[in-house]
Design a protein around this motif. Structure first.
Motif, mmCIF file in Angstrom:
data_model
loop_
_atom_site.group_PDB
_atom_site.id
_atom_site.type_symbol
_atom_site.label_atom_id
_atom_site.label_comp_id
_atom_site.label_asym_id
_atom_site.label_seq_id
_atom_site.Cartn_x
_atom_site.Cartn_y
_atom_site.Cartn_z
ATOM 1 N N ARG A 119 0.832 -1.212 0.000
ATOM 2 C CA ARG A 119 0.000 0.000 0.000
ATOM 3 C C ARG A 119 0.863 1.258 0.000
ATOM 4 N NH1 ARG A 119 -2.945 -3.262 3.187
ATOM 5 N NH2 ARG A 119 -2.147 -2.464 5.145
ATOM 6 N N ALA A 120 1.893 1.275 0.840
ATOM 7 C CA ALA A 120 2.776 2.450 0.902
ATOM 8 C C ALA A 120 3.459 2.681 -0.443
ATOM 9 C CB ALA A 120 3.818 2.272 2.006
ATOM 10 N N ALA A 121 3.917 1.611 -1.081
ATOM 11 C CA ALA A 121 4.587 1.750 -2.379
ATOM 12 C C ALA A 121 3.616 2.237 -3.446
ATOM 13 C CB ALA A 121 5.202 0.417 -2.793
ATOM 14 N N ALA A 122 2.396 1.713 -3.446
ATOM 15 C CA ALA A 122 1.402 2.150 -4.431
ATOM 16 C C ALA A 122 1.047 3.625 -4.239
ATOM 17 C CB ALA A 122 0.152 1.281 -4.347
ATOM 18 N N VAL A 123 0.823 4.020 -2.989
ATOM 19 C CA VAL A 123 0.514 5.430 -2.705
ATOM 20 C C VAL A 123 1.692 6.312 -3.097
ATOM 21 C CG1 VAL A 123 0.082 7.091 -0.849
ATOM 22 C CG2 VAL A 123 -1.216 4.958 -0.945
ATOM 23 N N ALA A 124 2.902 5.888 -2.748
ATOM 24 C CA ALA A 124 4.099 6.676 -3.073
ATOM 25 C C ALA A 124 4.251 6.835 -4.581
ATOM 26 C CB ALA A 124 5.348 6.017 -2.485
ATOM 27 N N ALA A 125 4.081 5.750 -5.321
ATOM 28 C CA ALA A 125 4.256 5.797 -6.776
ATOM 29 C C ALA A 125 3.206 6.702 -7.428
ATOM 30 C CB ALA A 125 4.181 4.394 -7.362
ATOM 31 N N LEU A 126 1.969 6.573 -7.012
ATOM 32 C CA LEU A 126 0.900 7.379 -7.615
ATOM 33 C C LEU A 126 0.987 8.846 -7.198
ATOM 34 C CD1 LEU A 126 -2.042 4.841 -7.330
ATOM 35 C CD2 LEU A 126 -0.752 5.479 -9.388
ATOM 36 N N ARG A 144 1.398 7.477 -19.816
ATOM 37 C CA ARG A 144 2.747 7.320 -20.373
ATOM 38 C C ARG A 144 3.777 8.049 -19.513
ATOM 39 N NH1 ARG A 144 2.895 8.772 -26.459
ATOM 40 N NH2 ARG A 144 1.472 10.375 -25.750
ATOM 41 N N TYR A 145 3.404 9.208 -18.980
ATOM 42 C CA TYR A 145 4.301 9.928 -18.088
ATOM 43 C C TYR A 145 4.621 9.075 -16.862
ATOM 44 C CZ TYR A 145 6.171 13.411 -14.894
ATOM 45 O OH TYR A 145 6.975 14.083 -14.012
ATOM 46 N N GLY A 146 3.595 8.457 -16.284
ATOM 47 C CA GLY A 146 3.790 7.626 -15.099
ATOM 48 C C GLY A 146 4.686 6.433 -15.375
ATOM 49 N N VAL A 147 4.491 5.782 -16.512
ATOM 50 C CA VAL A 147 5.339 4.643 -16.870
ATOM 51 C C VAL A 147 6.781 5.108 -17.054
ATOM 52 C CG1 VAL A 147 5.816 2.925 -18.672
ATOM 53 C CG2 VAL A 147 3.466 3.260 -17.854
ATOM 54 N N ALA A 148 6.965 6.222 -17.754
ATOM 55 C CA ALA A 148 8.318 6.751 -17.973
ATOM 56 C C ALA A 148 8.973 7.135 -16.645
ATOM 57 C CB ALA A 148 8.277 7.953 -18.909
ATOM 58 N N ARG A 149 8.199 7.705 -15.757
ATOM 59 C CA ARG A 149 8.727 8.115 -14.449
ATOM 60 C C ARG A 149 9.203 6.901 -13.646
ATOM 61 N NH1 ARG A 149 10.334 12.546 -11.724
ATOM 62 N NH2 ARG A 149 9.890 12.391 -9.529
#
Length: 179
Positions: A119-126, A144-149
């Motif tokens: 959960r922490a990793a998902a929240v952090a990534a988003l 696409r920005y999120g994938v590139a990031r």
């Protein structure tokens, strides 16, 4: 430029963190936290029932402490709330960077073992994608920005870890807590 070349370049950039951390240990750290921001981030990362109240208590104490130092200003508490909020946002941003960029191999292991870490990793990534997408004024669509990031973070972090393991030193991976 091809994706492979771009990822290799990012990994090479990451390898530079270790020699810099060895030469300038006070200037190079993946994050720099104040003691209160360490307590704030740790409380939230714990993911327990008490975490949100504990994090709020830390922010409340910091706000009061800052307001007392600003006693001669027109609205010390209003300014203290804004400063504390900015500090909390910076702490969350740096914590996201630790989980998704600098410490991602540890995050992967943690995700395999713990729902809280997932959960922490998902929240952090988003959250990182949302904050940086606005800041960067990106021309890519958000997906696409999120994938590139995330690819950028994985490549850079791999370079940091590769250099740290090669040098047998964790200097480039250690956060710094400073007053």
């Amino acid at each position: 430029m091809r994706l492979r070349d771009w990822l290799q370049r990012k990994a090479v950039y990451g390898t530079g963190a270790q020699p810099l951390a060895e030469r300038h240990p006070e200037s190079v750290a993946p994050v720099v936290f104040a003691p209160w921001s360490t307590a704030f981030a740790a409380a939230l990362l714990a993911g327990r029932r008490w975490s949100t109240p504990a994090a709020a208590a830390v922010l409340g104490a910091v706000t009061v402490r800052i307001a007392r130092k600003l006693n001669g200003t027109e609205h010390p508490y209003r300014l203290a709330v804004r400063l504390t909020g900015n500090g909390a946002l910076a702490t969350l941003s740096q914590t996201s960077a630790l989980l998704t960029r600098h410490w991602w191999p540890l995050t992967v292991v943690g995700c395999a073992l713990s729902g809280r870490v997932r959960r922490a990793a998902a929240v952090a990534a988003l959250a990182d994608i949302a904050l940086e997408y606005r800041r960067d004024q990106a021309t890519l669509d958000p997906l696409r920005y999120g994938v590139a990031r995330r690819l950028d973070d994985l490549a850079y972090g791999a370079g940091v870890w590769f250099a740290a393991l090669r040098a047998r030193s964790s200097a480039a991976l250690r956060p710094r807590v400073t007053r």
